[in-house]
Scaffold this motif. Sequence first.
Motif, PDB file in Angstrom:
ATOM      1  N   PRO A  33       6.131   3.980   5.017  1.00  0.00           N
ATOM      2  CA  PRO A  33       4.934   4.828   5.113  1.00  0.00           C
ATOM      3  C   PRO A  33       3.864   4.263   6.045  1.00  0.00           C
ATOM      4  O   PRO A  33       2.847   4.916   6.284  1.00  0.00           O
ATOM      5  CB  PRO A  33       4.412   4.851   3.661  1.00  0.00           C
ATOM      6  N   ILE A  34       4.097   3.052   6.582  1.00  0.00           N
ATOM      7  CA  ILE A  34       3.082   2.387   7.405  1.00  0.00           C
ATOM      8  C   ILE A  34       3.058   2.997   8.810  1.00  0.00           C
ATOM      9  O   ILE A  34       4.104   3.210   9.422  1.00  0.00           O
ATOM     10  CB  ILE A  34       3.366   0.879   7.498  1.00  0.00           C
ATOM     11  N   LYS A  35       1.842   3.244   9.303  1.00  0.00           N
ATOM     12  CA  LYS A  35       1.671   3.766  10.653  1.00  0.00           C
ATOM     13  C   LYS A  35       0.897   2.744  11.481  1.00  0.00           C
ATOM     14  O   LYS A  35      -0.078   2.164  11.009  1.00  0.00           O
ATOM     15  CB  LYS A  35       0.941   5.108  10.625  1.00  0.00           C
ATOM     16  N   VAL A  36       1.367   2.542  12.713  1.00  0.00           N
ATOM     17  CA  VAL A  36       0.784   1.537  13.606  1.00  0.00           C
ATOM     18  C   VAL A  36       0.417   2.211  14.921  1.00  0.00           C
ATOM     19  O   VAL A  36       1.280   2.790  15.589  1.00  0.00           O
ATOM     20  CB  VAL A  36       1.776   0.384  13.880  1.00  0.00           C
ATOM     21  N   ASN A  37      -0.863   2.149  15.282  1.00  0.00           N
ATOM     22  CA  ASN A  37      -1.320   2.791  16.511  1.00  0.00           C
ATOM     23  C   ASN A  37      -2.349   1.920  17.219  1.00  0.00           C
ATOM     24  O   ASN A  37      -2.947   1.022  16.623  1.00  0.00           O
ATOM     25  CB  ASN A  37      -1.942   4.159  16.196  1.00  0.00           C
ATOM     26  N   ALA A  38      -2.553   2.218  18.501  1.00  0.00           N
ATOM     27  CA  ALA A  38      -3.555   1.524  19.307  1.00  0.00           C
ATOM     28  C   ALA A  38      -4.699   2.480  19.607  1.00  0.00           C
ATOM     29  O   ALA A  38      -4.471   3.666  19.883  1.00  0.00           O
ATOM     30  CB  ALA A  38      -2.939   1.010  20.604  1.00  0.00           C
ATOM     31  N   SER A  69       0.835  -1.197   0.000  1.00  0.00           N
ATOM     32  CA  SER A  69       0.000   0.000   0.000  1.00  0.00           C
ATOM     33  C   SER A  69       0.870   1.248   0.000  1.00  0.00           C
ATOM     34  O   SER A  69       1.967   1.253   0.563  1.00  0.00           O
ATOM     35  CB  SER A  69      -0.909   0.007   1.232  1.00  0.00           C
ATOM     36  N   GLU A  70       0.378   2.321  -0.595  1.00  0.00           N
ATOM     37  CA  GLU A  70       1.122   3.575  -0.580  1.00  0.00           C
ATOM     38  C   GLU A  70       1.151   4.185   0.816  1.00  0.00           C
ATOM     39  O   GLU A  70       2.110   4.852   1.187  1.00  0.00           O
ATOM     40  CB  GLU A  70       0.507   4.565  -1.574  1.00  0.00           C
ATOM     41  N   GLN A  71       0.077   3.962   1.585  1.00  0.00           N
ATOM     42  CA  GLN A  71       0.011   4.498   2.943  1.00  0.00           C
ATOM     43  C   GLN A  71      -0.676   3.485   3.851  1.00  0.00           C
ATOM     44  O   GLN A  71      -1.841   3.662   4.225  1.00  0.00           O
ATOM     45  CB  GLN A  71      -0.747   5.835   2.980  1.00  0.00           C
ATOM     46  N   GLY A  72       0.031   2.421   4.189  1.00  0.00           N
ATOM     47  CA  GLY A  72      -0.553   1.382   5.013  1.00  0.00           C
ATOM     48  C   GLY A  72      -0.825   1.858   6.433  1.00  0.00           C
ATOM     49  O   GLY A  72      -0.054   2.643   6.998  1.00  0.00           O
ATOM     50  N   ARG A  73      -1.936   1.371   6.984  1.00  0.00           N
ATOM     51  CA  ARG A  73      -2.301   1.739   8.350  1.00  0.00           C
ATOM     52  C   ARG A  73      -2.702   0.477   9.123  1.00  0.00           C
ATOM     53  O   ARG A  73      -3.498  -0.330   8.630  1.00  0.00           O
ATOM     54  CB  ARG A  73      -3.475   2.733   8.371  1.00  0.00           C
ATOM     55  N   ILE A  74      -2.170   0.340  10.325  1.00  0.00           N
ATOM     56  CA  ILE A  74      -2.538  -0.763  11.217  1.00  0.00           C
ATOM     57  C   ILE A  74      -3.056  -0.156  12.508  1.00  0.00           C
ATOM     58  O   ILE A  74      -2.387   0.687  13.119  1.00  0.00           O
ATOM     59  CB  ILE A  74      -1.333  -1.678  11.516  1.00  0.00           C
ATOM     60  N   VAL A  75      -4.251  -0.563  12.901  1.00  0.00           N
ATOM     61  CA  VAL A  75      -4.863  -0.063  14.130  1.00  0.00           C
ATOM     62  C   VAL A  75      -5.214  -1.261  15.009  1.00  0.00           C
ATOM     63  O   VAL A  75      -5.914  -2.178  14.568  1.00  0.00           O
ATOM     64  CB  VAL A  75      -6.134   0.755  13.842  1.00  0.00           C
ATOM     65  N   ASN A  76      -4.718  -1.249  16.227  1.00  0.00           N
ATOM     66  CA  ASN A  76      -4.984  -2.325  17.171  1.00  0.00           C
ATOM     67  C   ASN A  76      -5.977  -1.859  18.229  1.00  0.00           C
ATOM     68  O   ASN A  76      -5.762  -0.824  18.877  1.00  0.00           O
ATOM     69  CB  ASN A  76      -3.687  -2.784  17.840  1.00  0.00           C
ATOM     70  N   ALA A  77      -7.053  -2.617  18.393  1.00  0.00           N
ATOM     71  CA  ALA A  77      -8.046  -2.271  19.411  1.00  0.00           C
ATOM     72  C   ALA A  77      -7.469  -2.541  20.790  1.00  0.00           C
ATOM     73  O   ALA A  77      -7.159  -3.674  21.145  1.00  0.00           O
ATOM     74  CB  ALA A  77      -9.311  -3.085  19.198  1.00  0.00           C
ATOM     75  N   SER A  78      -7.322  -1.473  21.553  1.00  0.00           N
ATOM     76  CA  SER A  78      -6.817  -1.588  22.915  1.00  0.00           C
ATOM     77  C   SER A  78      -7.905  -1.113  23.873  1.00  0.00           C
ATOM     78  O   SER A  78      -9.088  -1.149  23.552  1.00  0.00           O
ATOM     79  CB  SER A  78      -5.529  -0.775  23.071  1.00  0.00           C
ATOM     80  N   ALA A 121     -12.133   6.605  17.140  1.00  0.00           N
ATOM     81  CA  ALA A 121     -10.669   6.661  17.267  1.00  0.00           C
ATOM     82  C   ALA A 121     -10.001   5.741  16.265  1.00  0.00           C
ATOM     83  O   ALA A 121      -9.011   6.113  15.620  1.00  0.00           O
ATOM     84  CB  ALA A 121     -10.249   6.293  18.690  1.00  0.00           C
ATOM     85  N   ALA A 122     -10.541   4.528  16.107  1.00  0.00           N
ATOM     86  CA  ALA A 122      -9.947   3.572  15.159  1.00  0.00           C
ATOM     87  C   ALA A 122     -10.056   4.082  13.726  1.00  0.00           C
ATOM     88  O   ALA A 122      -9.106   3.946  12.941  1.00  0.00           O
ATOM     89  CB  ALA A 122     -10.626   2.216  15.289  1.00  0.00           C
ATOM     90  N   VAL A 123     -11.190   4.670  13.377  1.00  0.00           N
ATOM     91  CA  VAL A 123     -11.374   5.189  12.017  1.00  0.00           C
ATOM     92  C   VAL A 123     -10.417   6.349  11.759  1.00  0.00           C
ATOM     93  O   VAL A 123      -9.814   6.456  10.677  1.00  0.00           O
ATOM     94  CB  VAL A 123     -12.840   5.617  11.795  1.00  0.00           C
ATOM     95  N   TRP A 124     -10.258   7.213  12.745  1.00  0.00           N
ATOM     96  CA  TRP A 124      -9.308   8.318  12.605  1.00  0.00           C
ATOM     97  C   TRP A 124      -7.895   7.789  12.380  1.00  0.00           C
ATOM     98  O   TRP A 124      -7.186   8.225  11.453  1.00  0.00           O
ATOM     99  CB  TRP A 124      -9.355   9.194  13.867  1.00  0.00           C
ATOM    100  N   LEU A 125      -7.476   6.835  13.183  1.00  0.00           N
ATOM    101  CA  LEU A 125      -6.123   6.289  13.048  1.00  0.00           C
ATOM    102  C   LEU A 125      -5.953   5.501  11.762  1.00  0.00           C
ATOM    103  O   LEU A 125      -4.861   5.448  11.195  1.00  0.00           O
ATOM    104  CB  LEU A 125      -5.798   5.405  14.260  1.00  0.00           C
ATOM    105  N   ALA A 126      -7.027   4.899  11.269  1.00  0.00           N
ATOM    106  CA  ALA A 126      -6.957   4.120  10.025  1.00  0.00           C
ATOM    107  C   ALA A 126      -6.846   4.999   8.798  1.00  0.00           C
ATOM    108  O   ALA A 126      -6.456   4.517   7.728  1.00  0.00           O
ATOM    109  CB  ALA A 126      -8.196   3.227   9.905  1.00  0.00           C
ATOM    110  N   THR A 127      -7.175   6.270   8.949  1.00  0.00           N
ATOM    111  CA  THR A 127      -7.173   7.179   7.792  1.00  0.00           C
ATOM    112  C   THR A 127      -6.236   8.366   8.014  1.00  0.00           C
ATOM    113  O   THR A 127      -6.437   9.439   7.446  1.00  0.00           O
ATOM    114  CB  THR A 127      -8.599   7.674   7.506  1.00  0.00           C
ATOM    115  N   LEU A 128      -5.215   8.169   8.834  1.00  0.00           N
ATOM    116  CA  LEU A 128      -4.259   9.240   9.111  1.00  0.00           C
ATOM    117  C   LEU A 128      -3.575   9.725   7.834  1.00  0.00           C
ATOM    118  O   LEU A 128      -3.269   8.921   6.944  1.00  0.00           O
ATOM    119  CB  LEU A 128      -3.183   8.738  10.065  1.00  0.00           C
TER     120      LEU A 128
END
Length: 242
Positions: free
Chosen positions: A187-192, A132-141, A217-224
């Motif tokens: 370019p990948i961002k990983v957040n909880a 992906s050009e801008q991969g995003r990983i969001v972990n439910a915490s 919060a997850a949607v925001w982090l998934a579309t940073l």
Amino acid sequence: MNGTLKVALVTGANKGIGYEIAKQLGEKGITVLIGARDAARGQEAERSLKDQGIEARFVRLDVTDQPSIDEAYHYIADKFGKLDILVNNAGIFLEEPLPSRNDVGTMQQVFDTNLFGVFRVTKAMLPLIRLSEQGRIVNASSSLGSLTLMGDPNFELAPFLVLGYNTSKTAVNALTRFFANELMDTPIKVNAADPGYCATEMNGFTGYRAPQQGARAAVWLATLPADGPTGGFYNEEGPLPW
């Protein structure tokens, strides 16, 4: 496949917060893959989202079962050739006694889904996310996983001292930092993400927040955007303490 098309996989997306995350991502024009163990419930969620004009597809995925994860990987690879967003939402909550009366079996069951499930799916899907050009990983915490808040008697959820669930979320936060550090130069961002205390099937619908709120919060982090943060722990209002 159109390179501008964004594809998101949300685990545990057939109900509750996961369903709302998929819905809100779909409303942004993102194709959402409904990861779920139960085919009937996953297909029902797919139909519901399609009825709302969202491009959704059910993908059978049990985060505790490596073969099903591998099958999901191959489906996504063959159909889309990449994965732009991974939201590791699937999780379980089990009633537990005080730590001294708990047992290893209960701890293992919770960790198998809440922590090892996140690890299994992330590791499996990472090759597609790298495409992906801008991969995003969001972990439910959860704020229940915050070591700082655990020790604060004034924390609103201080009475919820559930050893397996809380510590599994602490570990998810650590796992988030590890993957973010490994991928720092990509370019990948990983957040909880912390959804807050939402009314869901998991807690007997006792929460005071709606799943729609919990998804934010997850949607925001998934579309940073490209200059967004990575390696952090957030609710919809901002950073949370580790």
